[in-house]
Design an enzyme around this catalytic site. Structure first.
Site, short mmCIF file in Angstrom:
data_model
loop_
_atom_site.label_atom_id
_atom_site.label_comp_id
_atom_site.label_asym_id
_atom_site.label_seq_id
_atom_site.Cartn_x
_atom_site.Cartn_y
_atom_site.Cartn_z
N GLY A 56 0.77 -1.09 0.01
CA GLY A 56 -0.08 -0.02 -0.04
C GLY A 56 1.09 1.30 0.07
N CYS A 83 5.47 -5.89 1.61
CA CYS A 83 5.68 -4.39 1.64
C CYS A 83 4.89 -3.84 2.80
CB CYS A 83 5.39 -3.85 0.29
SG CYS A 83 5.69 -2.24 -0.13
N TYR A 84 4.03 -2.82 2.57
CA TYR A 84 3.02 -2.35 3.74
C TYR A 84 2.50 -3.48 4.56
CZ TYR A 84 -0.37 0.59 6.08
OH TYR A 84 -1.30 1.01 7.27
N HIS A 169 8.19 -7.19 -3.72
CA HIS A 169 6.83 -7.79 -4.47
C HIS A 169 7.15 -8.85 -5.29
CE1 HIS A 169 4.39 -4.40 -3.38
NE2 HIS A 169 5.57 -3.41 -3.58
N GLU A 171 5.03 -10.60 -6.34
CA GLU A 171 3.63 -10.92 -7.38
C GLU A 171 4.21 -10.01 -8.53
OE1 GLU A 171 4.00 -8.96 -4.83
OE2 GLU A 171 2.58 -6.84 -4.98
N SER A 223 -20.01 -4.04 -27.09
CA SER A 223 -19.20 -2.90 -27.63
C SER A 223 -18.48 -3.46 -28.86
CB SER A 223 -17.82 -2.76 -26.73
OG SER A 223 -17.34 -3.83 -26.51
N GLY A 224 -18.68 -4.81 -29.19
CA GLY A 224 -18.02 -5.54 -30.11
C GLY A 224 -16.68 -5.90 -29.68
N GLY A 225 -16.41 -5.80 -28.56
CA GLY A 225 -15.10 -6.45 -28.04
C GLY A 225 -15.17 -7.82 -27.13
N VAL A 226 -14.13 -8.18 -26.69
CA VAL A 226 -14.05 -9.68 -26.11
C VAL A 226 -15.02 -9.43 -24.76
CG1 VAL A 226 -11.94 -9.50 -25.32
CG2 VAL A 226 -12.77 -11.54 -25.55
N ASP A 227 -14.77 -8.28 -23.93
CA ASP A 227 -15.00 -8.28 -22.58
C ASP A 227 -16.76 -8.32 -22.53
OD1 ASP A 227 -12.37 -7.87 -22.45
OD2 ASP A 227 -12.75 -5.62 -21.97
N SER A 228 -17.14 -7.49 -23.27
CA SER A 228 -18.88 -7.47 -23.09
C SER A 228 -19.45 -9.00 -23.82
CB SER A 228 -19.47 -6.31 -24.01
OG SER A 228 -19.24 -6.12 -25.17
N LYS A 368 -7.75 -8.94 -18.79
CA LYS A 368 -8.16 -9.46 -19.98
C LYS A 368 -7.57 -10.83 -20.60
CE LYS A 368 -9.54 -7.21 -23.88
NZ LYS A 368 -10.19 -6.13 -23.98
#
Ligand code: XMP
Length: 512
Positions: A56, A83-84, A169, A171, A223-228, A368
């Site tokens: 953080g 870290c924090y 970190h 990660e 939207s035409g994209g993969v997410d929606s 994504k």
């Protein structure tokens, strides 16, 4: 949505918090993210095998620094502070944390002192990634120092209480063997089981949506994209044709995109889709506007107007499905915990504030590439899954200056050439985004025997894992040459092509 026996990550506000959860999911272990302020009862309910306290931006000495209930250190499951998270753990248990003279940021060398379950099987020295302001200078009773960097105590543990902490970190990819450190924690120390998978995610999400929506209807803006598309297919699995989708042609889409995508959504995915041609309305709103923020505002407003008209004509629909991803969330607003806000321009959540919808956002914890994997599992066609991301405001943010039909046509033609050549070189799947930007800068060219004053096109091709950072693609010279020659020859009014060699940060992927 949960699989008991996973790892709970408590968010203290680091930009990397979700990366921790993602690395754990990559190990097929369920991981839930909770704000650090979550009551201990909520943590217990998830029956975790272990806890991770994220990094953080604060110092434990800031009056406003985020705090956990100290009970989380006494739940009887292993805890890893990062870290924090380490500083908070040390401070809370009676160790000493000191404000550093200057922030330690970037790469450092870790020396491992041995005998640590967390650092088991690693070489004696590792390159690690730091991003912290304070240091632990005295460890709490029962703790042992297991690793140091030149400037700081870098790893500590109390084996009997199963408390572990690292200043760096693990990660982020820049930490060598960071994944092995997390694996040691998740499997070696917590003995978590790898029982979380894409099919488990799909099954749980479908069940949760079915339960929440009941007999009601839902609406989705595609939207035409993969997410929606992935979000819509997931919800369709849950409630079938009670999901209605709306796909708006803003006139700011790429060449042939509206026609081709509509066919794909309807014929290949079997979605119920209303296609709305609103290009003229958007263009009218954008007339005479050059300021990027004003463009975004007007597009957002018009989108809401079009969408609201469609929704009204469909009758009572209480739920709205959105394909919001995690990077959209942290780059817009801080939702789940104190993760810091970076910028506000993304159009997440634009709709519900003016419309009485309850939101369904099944992908909001994912990146994504995870969404693409879920889409693959759901059987979405390859051309949809591999499609490059495209911003909500479309070509408007890639056409600098005033938007006119003519200039849009120029940009569309140049963009189509960039994408075609990237495909032809076999690089589409290896790049994150590849597109053209039309600049309002004219320069002199010689065409035939005549001098010609024409526009400049910038070609932007980037590689990225999650859009939070990106590097420009080192494209082969012949690919760049073909793009440039074709754009100047085939697109009217363009006399110059330049290649954008900036990385993110400090630049962004889009130009506006
Ligand atoms: P930047 O330009 O911020 O973009 O580096 C990061 C990623 O987000 C996309 N992007 C947007 N997506 N609405 C969207 O839906 C927007 O206003 C927007 N702006 C940028 C961009 O294409 C990239 O993938």
């Amino acid at each position: 949505m949960s699989v008991r026996g996973g790892i709970v990550v408590l968010d203290f506000g680091s930009q990397y918090t979700q990366l921790i959860a993602r690395r754990i999911r990559e190990m097929e272990v369920f991981s839930a993210l909770l704000p650090c302020t979550a009551p201990v009862e909520e943590v217990r309910k998830l029956a975790p095998r272990g806890l991770i306290l994220s990094g953080g931006p604060n110092s434990v000495y800031d009056p406003a620094s985020p705090k956990c209930d100290p009970q989380v250190l006494h739940l009887g499951v292993p805890v890893l502070g990062i870290c924090y998270g380490m500083q908070w753990m040390a401070h809370t248990l009676g160790g000493k944390v000191q404000r550093a003279e200057r922030r330690e940021y970037g790469r450092a060398d870790l020396k491992i002192l041995g005998g640590s379950a967390l650092l088991d099987g690693l070489p004696k020295e590792l390159k690690i990634w730091n991003s912290h302001g304070d240091h632990v200078v005295a460890v709490p009773d029962g703790f042992r120092i297991c690793g140091r960097t030149e400037n700081a105590v870098a790893a500590i543990e109390d084996d009997s209480r199963k408390l572990f902490a690292v200043e760096f970190h693990p990660e982020v990819r820049h930490t060598d063997r960071g994944e092995d450190i997390l694996r040691n924690f998740v499997f070696g120390i917590c003995e978590a089981r790898a029982n979380w998978s894409r099919s488990a995610f799909i099954a749980e999400t479908v069940e949760a949506v079915r339960h929440r929506v009941g007999d009601a209807r839902a609406l989705c803006a595609l939207s035409g994209g993969v997410d929606s598309a992935v979000a819509a297919v997931l919800v369709q699995r849950a409630i079938g044709d009670r999901l209605t989708n709306v796909f708006v042609d803003t006139g700011l889409l790429r060449q042939n995109e509206f026609r081709d995508t509509l066919a794909l959504l309807r014929d290949r995915l079997g979605l119920v889709v209303i296609g709305v041609n609103a290009a003229a309305r958007f263009l009218a709103q954008l007339q005479g506007i050059s300021d990027p923020e004003e463009k975004r505002r007007r597009i957002g407003r018009e989108f809401i107007a079009v969408f609201a008209e469609e929704a009204r004509s469909l009758g009572e629909i209480p739920f709205l499905v959105q394909g919001t991803l995690y990077p959209d969330v942290i780059e817009s607003v801080s939702v789940k915990g104190p993760s810091q806000t970076i910028k506000t321009h993304h159009n997440v959540g634009g709709l519900p504030s003016v419309m009485p919808f309850q939101l369904i956002e099944p992908l909001r914890d994912l990146f994504k590439d995870e969404v693409r994997q879920i889409g693959r599992e759901l059987g979405l066609p390859k051309e949809m899954l591999t499609k490059h991301p495209f911003p909500g405001p479309g070509l408007a943010v890639r056409l600098l200056g005033e938007i006119t039909e003519e200039r849009l046509a120029t940009l569309r033609a140049a963009d189509a050439i960039v994408v075609e050549e990237i495909h032809r070189a076999g690089l589409y799947g290896k790049t994150w985004q590849a597109f053209a930007v039309l600049l309002p800068v004219c320069s002199v060219g010689v065409m035939g025997d005549e001098r010609h004053y024409g526009f400049t096109v910038a070609v932007r091709v980037v590689e990225s894992e999650d859009a939070m950072t990106a590097d420009w693609s080192r494209l082969p010279g012949d690919v760049l040459e073909r793009m440039s020659t074709r754009i100047v020859n085939e697109v009217r009014d363009v006399t110059r092509v330049v290649y954008d060699i900036s990385s993110k940060p400090p630049s962004t992927i889009e130009w506006e």
